[in-house]
Design an enzyme around this catalytic site. Structure first.
Site, PDB file in Angstrom:
ATOM      1  N   LYS A 138      -5.389  10.838   9.465  1.00  0.00           N
ATOM      2  CA  LYS A 138      -5.251   9.722  10.409  1.00  0.00           C
ATOM      3  C   LYS A 138      -5.153  10.193  11.875  1.00  0.00           C
ATOM      4  CE  LYS A 138      -5.321   6.422   7.314  1.00  0.00           C
ATOM      5  NZ  LYS A 138      -5.360   7.071   6.019  1.00  0.00           N
TER       6      LYS A 138
HETATM    7  C1  LIG Z   1      -6.499   0.424   5.425  1.00  0.00           C
HETATM    8  C2  LIG Z   1      -5.467   1.346   4.848  1.00  0.00           C
HETATM    9  N1  LIG Z   1      -4.224   0.883   4.618  1.00  0.00           N
HETATM   10  C3  LIG Z   1      -3.267   1.668   4.110  1.00  0.00           C
HETATM   11  C4  LIG Z   1      -3.509   2.981   3.815  1.00  0.00           C
HETATM   12  C5  LIG Z   1      -2.415   3.810   3.187  1.00  0.00           C
HETATM   13  O1  LIG Z   1      -1.908   4.815   4.002  1.00  0.00           O
HETATM   14  P1  LIG Z   1      -0.871   5.844   3.367  1.00  0.00           P
HETATM   15  O2  LIG Z   1      -1.671   6.923   2.718  1.00  0.00           O
HETATM   16  O3  LIG Z   1      -0.095   6.344   4.550  1.00  0.00           O
HETATM   17  O4  LIG Z   1      -0.024   5.098   2.420  1.00  0.00           O
HETATM   18  C6  LIG Z   1      -4.767   3.520   4.027  1.00  0.00           C
HETATM   19  C7  LIG Z   1      -5.045   4.922   3.710  1.00  0.00           C
HETATM   20  O5  LIG Z   1      -6.086   5.458   3.889  1.00  0.00           O
HETATM   21  C8  LIG Z   1      -5.783   2.690   4.558  1.00  0.00           C
HETATM   22  O6  LIG Z   1      -7.015   3.145   4.763  1.00  0.00           O
END
Ligand SMILES: Cc1ncc(COP(=O)(O)O)c(C=O)c1O
Length: 416
Positions: free
Chosen positions: A214
């Site tokens: 990210k």
């Molecule tokens: C649109 C979206 N929401 C939520 C997440 C979840 O992030 P995390 O891995 O920090 O839980 C992602 C992960 O790629 C995502 O692309």
């Protein structure tokens, strides 16, 4: 079997062309010998030192670094507070718990999505109501959301897809008018702006991701931002078993041994090693975004005149975070489909990915909900044609040139 015509057809494309013009998948020379990863974090000596100092401090779990990180992110985003958690997924889940989502409720989420929000809705016994996206921006709009609201809708979760901010003022207006809370999924959008306001300061509540790929990273991690300090306090409490506030202090010499569980919570806290990394990364988050913006501009310059490609549009309403750079292939202008194109570009030594497989295509959602192919045309068309190219701060100019060269080479070779 004698080689004859088969070996002929294999070598035919080489006639009149240099081996470098022939895709590696067809026996030509790849653009790169050393594979370019699709994504990688940018880690400096300061990041390493910050984590090492925390390790040496002897305090590794949630503690002073995490609290400082919360204050720093809140100030960066422009909100009074923030609650650090183990992931964006945890943040989305807890935000919905705190907003009172439960059995019988509906939560609107885009079908062009990662599993986090829809899965969390299911965990709460509520129903994820999938909606399509605007094909130009790949974001949900106020209009799309409003058409899906029923008397059971409790929350809507717009995703700032790829780092492009959703038009939040219009979405907030619908939410206020229809009594629906807006929970922003800003997994892709740390550092994005709507005008002069940062994403994370406009919705009722917003969750960010600090996963390795990210806009900045804490290894795994996430944070929830809001103007509602009571809501944040509850999310913070829920992230640590539902213990009375600042329960982590019970381990310090001065802290009491006593704690109370005021509601059944979860084990979703961030720890101080993650926060120490996050504090250092946050200092460079604008530089990271600027690097990504520069790469997006290079891609746009190289690809905008190629008729077989659709590239992401610019965002004029503020600042795009450019977490993703997606291209879409026009199947009528190519002799191969998207999947074969992906295999071919991997053979050129370029890592790519696809964001996302539509939620209703996954077996669980296909089997438990009444969606089918054709339910979300913009999402489905996008999915059939799209791939995401590498875009991250540590890419060199030569890396960017190689990505461009590989895309152009394959389009030339496989163009109709
Ligand atoms: C649109 C979206 N929401 C939520 C997440 C979840 O992030 P995390 O891995 O920090 O839980 C992602 C992960 O790629 C995502 O692309």
């Amino acid at each position: 079997m004698s080689g004859g015509s088969r070996s002929c057809s294999r070598t035919f494309p080489l006639r009149g062309k240099m081996s470098a013009d022939i895709p590696a998948a067809e026996g030509g020379r790849p653009v790169r010998e050393r594979f370019l990863h699709f994504a990688r974090p940018s880690i400096c000596d300061g990041d390493v030192e910050s984590v090492v100092q925390t390790l040496r401090s002897g305090w590794l779990t949630v503690g002073p670094q995490t609290r400082e990180f919360e204050r720093a992110v809140a100030s960066y985003v422009g909100v009074p507070g923030a609650a650090a958690v183990h992931s964006c997924t945890a943040g989305l889940h807890l935000a919905m718990v705190a907003l009172g989502v439960g059995s019988g409720d509906e939560v609107i989420v885009p079908a062009l999505n990662f599993a986090s929000a829809p899965n969390s809705v299911v965990h709460l016994g509520a129903t994820p109501v999938l909606v399509d996206v605007d094909p130009k921006t790949l974001n949900v709009t106020a209009e799309i959301i409003e058409s899906a609201i029923t008397e059971r809708t409790k929350v809507v979760i717009p995703v700032h897809f790829g780092g492009r901010p959703c038009l939040m003022d219009e979405i907030m207006e619908v939410g206020r008018r229809r009594g629906v809370k807006v929970l922003g999924d800003a997994a892709h959008a740390i550092g994005a702006h709507l005008g002069s306001r940062k994403v994370g300061s406009v919705a009722d509540v917003t969750a960010f991701s600090f996963y390795v790929t990210k806009g900045m990273t804490t290894g795994e991690g996430g944070i929830v931002t809001s103007h509602d300090e009571d809501l944040l306090a509850r999310i913070g409490r829920l992230s640590l078993h539902g213990m009375s506030s600042d329960a982590w202090k019970r381990y310090t010499e001065r802290g009491p041994w006593y704690y109370e569980i005021v509601e059944p919570g979860y084990k979703y806290n961030m720890n101080d090693m993650q926060a120490a990394l996050g504090l250092c990364q946050l200092e460079r988050v604008d530089d990271f975004r600027e690097s990504r913006t520069r790469i997006a501009a290079r891609y746009e310059e190289a690809f905008s005149e190629l008729p077989a490609l659709t590239i992401p549009g610019r965002f004029d309403g503020g600042q795009h975070a450019w977490h993703l750079y997606q291209i879409q292939l026009d199947p009528d202008m190519l002799t191969i489909g998207r999947d074969a194109f992906i295999r071919a570009i991997l053979d050129e030594g370029i890592g790519v990915s696809v964001h996302f497989i539509p939620i209703h295509y996954h077996p669980y959602y296909r089997d438990h909900f009444e969606y089918s192919t054709g339910s979300f045309p913009a999402t489905e068309t996008y999915y059939e044609r799209a791939l995401s190219l590498p875009i991250y701060p540590d890419m060199t100019d030569a890396d960017i040139d190689d990505v461009i060269a590989a895309v152009v080479k394959l389009l030339r070779y496989y163009g109709r």
